[in-house]
Design an enzyme around this catalytic site. Structure first.
Site: not given
Ligand code: 13P
Length: 280
Positions: A81-82, A103, A182, A210, A231, A234
């Protein structure tokens, strides 16, 4: 069984549901994600973000992710991821990850295209899939703010998204339409028409970054309009931390192994909640 992102998103398309893509930087979150997916017979994506290297390095958690994915009774995709550099993405692919996200959303359009194409070329050598990103998400995976807090200024342009997909040959597109990494500081304003337009133009499964903190209705409407990968990090990690705090407060002598178990159970419960919504 270990599958690619392309394969898992085809399953989601057939079932007309969203797939949870859970960041699993710790062993507790990893086991919780696999367990809940198996219990529900639901495909799942487990992912490691480059920004989570400070929690566990991909060399340490990656082999565990790939091994658990291979042993699972349901389709599991192990995804980077990213990824911010080609070197980091290659590290993941060499460990057996079946999908990567490059990313380049903070770069110029031209630089983003150039590097995403390199990521696609690399991933194809390993038989893996690629997620690209266009339009910028406010905040990052660590919950830190962006320099410009005007979230709407980051929304993905549909025509540019169409061009980006044609130029890069990616398998899935992360589009920015109002979610934030977040915790939300204010009520999110999701643009469902925008996702629909991007999905129709690109003909690709779209990715929501997010994914924490939305209402069941917001998740469902997003899926209905073209989101297939959600995704999520948090709120799952927070559920683990909250349960741990209560456990420590209510018990005098505690061992770390007990805390680990409490956190794992709490995350599993939290993941169950989102799986119930995504696979409706
Ligand atoms: P959240 O932390 O908002 O759940 O998003 C996670 C995310 O997008 C990881 O790529």
């Amino acid at each position: 069984m270990l599958v690619t992102l392309k394969e898992i998103l085809e399953i989601a398309e057939k079932r007309d549901c969203g797939v949870a893509a859970i960041n699993t930087p710790t062993f507790e979150s990893l086991v919780a994600a696999i367990r809940v997916a198996e219990k529900n017979n639901a495909p799942i994506i487990i992912q490691h973000a480059q920004s989570h290297e400070y929690i566990n390095q991909i060399e340490m958690i990656g082999p565990a992710m790939v091994a658990l994915a291979k042993n699972a009774s349901i389709p599991v995709c192990a995804h980077v991821d990213h990824g911010e550099s080609i070197e980091y993405l290659e590290k993941g692919l060499k460990l057996g990850f079946t999908s990567i996200m490059y990313d380049g959303s903070r770069l110029t359009y031209e630089e983003n295209v150039k590097n995403t194409k390199k990521a696609v070329e690399l991933a194809h050598k390993f038989g893996a899939s690629v997620e690209g990103e266009l339009g910028m998400m406010a905040g990052n995976e660590l919950g830190e703010d962006s320099p410009d807090d005007n979230e709407e200024s980051y929304y993905t342009d549909p025509q540019l998204a169409h061009q980006f997909v044609k130029e890069t040959n990616i398998d899935a597109l992360a589009a920015s339409f109002g979610t934030v990494h977040g915790f939300y500081k204010r009520q999110p304003k999701l643009d469902y028409e925008l996702i629909k337009e991007i999905a129709e133009l690109t003909k690709l499964p779209l990715v929501m970054h997010g994914g924490s903190g939305l209402s069941p209705e917001e998740y469902k409407r997003s899926i209905k309009n073209g989101i297939r990968k959600i995704n999520y990090y948090t709120y799952g990690a927070k559920a683990g931390a909250d349960a741990t705090k209560d456990f420590i407060k209510n018990n005098k002598a505690v061992l770390f192994s007990e805390i680990s178990r409490v956190a794992q159970d709490a995350m599993e419960k939290n993941f169950q909640h989102i799986i119930d919504i995504f696979c409706y």
